[in-house]
Design an enzyme around this catalytic site. Structure first.
Site, short mmCIF file in Angstrom:
data_model
loop_
_atom_site.label_atom_id
_atom_site.label_comp_id
_atom_site.label_asym_id
_atom_site.label_seq_id
_atom_site.Cartn_x
_atom_site.Cartn_y
_atom_site.Cartn_z
N LYS A 41 -32.21 12.69 43.28
CA LYS A 41 -33.39 12.77 44.17
C LYS A 41 -34.26 13.96 43.76
CE LYS A 41 -30.46 14.91 47.68
NZ LYS A 41 -30.92 16.00 48.47
N TYR A 261 -51.92 42.40 43.47
CA TYR A 261 -52.42 42.28 44.85
C TYR A 261 -51.70 43.25 45.78
CZ TYR A 261 -55.08 37.96 44.09
OH TYR A 261 -56.00 37.04 43.69
C1 PLP Z 1 -26.13 12.68 51.35
C2 PLP Z 1 -26.11 13.57 50.15
N1 PLP Z 1 -25.19 13.35 49.19
C3 PLP Z 1 -25.13 14.12 48.09
C4 PLP Z 1 -26.00 15.18 47.91
C5 PLP Z 1 -25.87 16.06 46.68
O1 PLP Z 1 -25.52 17.35 47.08
P1 PLP Z 1 -25.30 18.52 45.99
O2 PLP Z 1 -26.61 18.71 45.35
O3 PLP Z 1 -24.88 19.69 46.82
O4 PLP Z 1 -24.26 18.04 45.05
C6 PLP Z 1 -26.97 15.44 48.87
C7 PLP Z 1 -27.90 16.58 48.69
O5 PLP Z 1 -28.57 17.05 49.53
C8 PLP Z 1 -27.02 14.61 50.03
O6 PLP Z 1 -27.93 14.84 50.99
#
Ligand code: PLP
Length: 372
Positions: A41, A261
């Site tokens: 993601k 700044y």
């Molecule tokens: C439902 C879910 N699964 C897996 C992950 C992956 O987590 P990580 O990046 O800590 O491995 C996330 C990340 O936010 C998540 O929301």
């Protein structure tokens, strides 16, 4: 635009794809016989979902998680139909048909999503989905009360072809936290309603809580990208990101001169400063003002004053002048000062350092399959 973008980029982000594959393989080996998915993601945490997913698919990964429908649609064009793409946020009202069109598997998080998807699934003669049950995060997923109400109907209804049951750990990066065990126990009782359905609880840090957390498959994101899943202890993951910023200008300054700044830094000694083409618009966070550092020729150089939108100033007095010159580069992230170190200086987590890196950073991929 013509010419090589590397010659005019202010910030270059180098991503070692072979390192991501090595991290995925290491995690997959650790959890065997459980499976290992990949969380890609937010454009694979800023590193490029199509590039990352393509090399992971070639390495054998078959299940990918994104957060949103748009991320899923974009990823579908990079992956063959043999790879499953699950969308963690599930379908928003009116978007279900797009999931079908692009062969995306929604993660269903609440009763309304389940009812809508069941309706669409009946029309299509059955559709896949994953079910997310909240076991202690109060974020996404069916609450315990909702699950108890729906459980029997869910396991018996036939239009939705359940692909997996998932839950997410709130405190996996704190191995001694009592919520880990509690969530595991709650998830075990949820699983009893779905005999034989693959179940997943652990993301990156959860993998290191031990085999009892691995269940049927794990869902790492951060650890794939080199973020330490075990904060406060040596990082078991390979580092794969390098970030460098181009020096635009060098100047000599006197004691007492102010920098940037707000005149937020006053020179205590005369010195040599480099103005570098990286700022918070590139994702180099403003909270690194007067706290961050860079590296040139093996010398660690302090960041002086405030990070501005496009520029930052480093004290290069200690650096070799033949390197600290206009058009040269200062290393912002490397193997010694990685994502977690920058996060500590910025008062945040490695996840935010990576995902903040903007489109303005010119991405260069190393370790592509034909280079491996
Ligand atoms: C439902 C879910 N699964 C897996 C992950 C992956 O987590 P990580 O990046 O800590 O491995 C996330 C990340 O936010 C998540 O929301």
């Amino acid at each position: 635009m013509t010419g090589d973008p590397r010659h005019r980029a202010g910030v270059i982000l180098e991503i070692d794809l072979a390192g991501i594959v090595a991290n995925w393989r290491a995690l997959a080996a650790r959890v065997e016989p459980a499976g290992c998915a990949a969380v890609v993601k937010a454009d694979a945490y800023g590193l490029g979902a199509p590039q990352v997913s393509t090399v992971l698919a070639a390495a054998g990964c078959r299940l990918f998680f994104v957060a949103t429908l748009d991320e899923g649609v974009a990823l579908r064009s990079a992956l063959s139909a043999s790879c499953e793409i699950a969308v963690l946020n599930g379908p928003l009202p009116g978007s279900a048909e797009e999931f079908v069109l692009h062969q995306l598997v929604p993660v269903l998080n609440e009763p309304g999503q389940i009812a809508n998807w069941a309706e669409i699934a009946r029309r299509h003669g059955g559709l896949p989905a994953m079910l997310h049950v909240d076991t202690g995060m109060a974020r996404l997923g069916l609450t315990t009360r909702e699950f108890e109400k729906l459980a029997d109907g869910l396991s018996q209804q036939t239009a939705i072809r359940w692909r997996a049951l998932i839950s997410h750990l709130a405190c996996a990066d704190q191995p001694a936290h009592p919520l880990n065990d509690l969530q595991r126990a709650r998830f075990a009782s949820v699983r009893r309603h779905f005999a034989g359905l693959p179940a997943s609880l652990a993301a990156s840090s959860g993998i290191f809580l031990g085999q009892r957390y691995h269940l049927d498959f794990v869902r790492p994101g951060a650890a794939l990208y080199g973020i330490n899943p075990l904060p406060g202890t040596p990082n078991p993951m390979r580092q794969l990101v390098r970030l460098k910023g181009r020096i635009l200008q060098i100047r000599e300054v006197d004691r007492g001169e102010s920098v940037g700044y707000g005149a937020a830094h006053i020179m205590e000694h005369p010195g040599r400063l480099a103005t570098v083409a990286v700022g918070y618009a590139d994702g180099w966070l403003r909270s690194l003002s007067n706290r961050g550092s860079g590296c040139l020729g093996g010398k660690r150089l302090p960041l002086l004053g405030r990070v501005s939108m496009d520029l930052v100033v480093f004290d290069v007095s200690a650096a070799d002048p033949s390197l600290a010159c206009p058009n040269g580069f200062i290393e912002l992230l490397d193997d010694d000062y990685g994502v977690d170190a920058a996060a500590a200086d910025a008062g945040t987590i490695g996840y935010e350092i990576l995902t903040a890196l903007s489109r303005r950073c010119h991405r260069v991929y190393r370790g592509l399959p034909n280079q491996c």
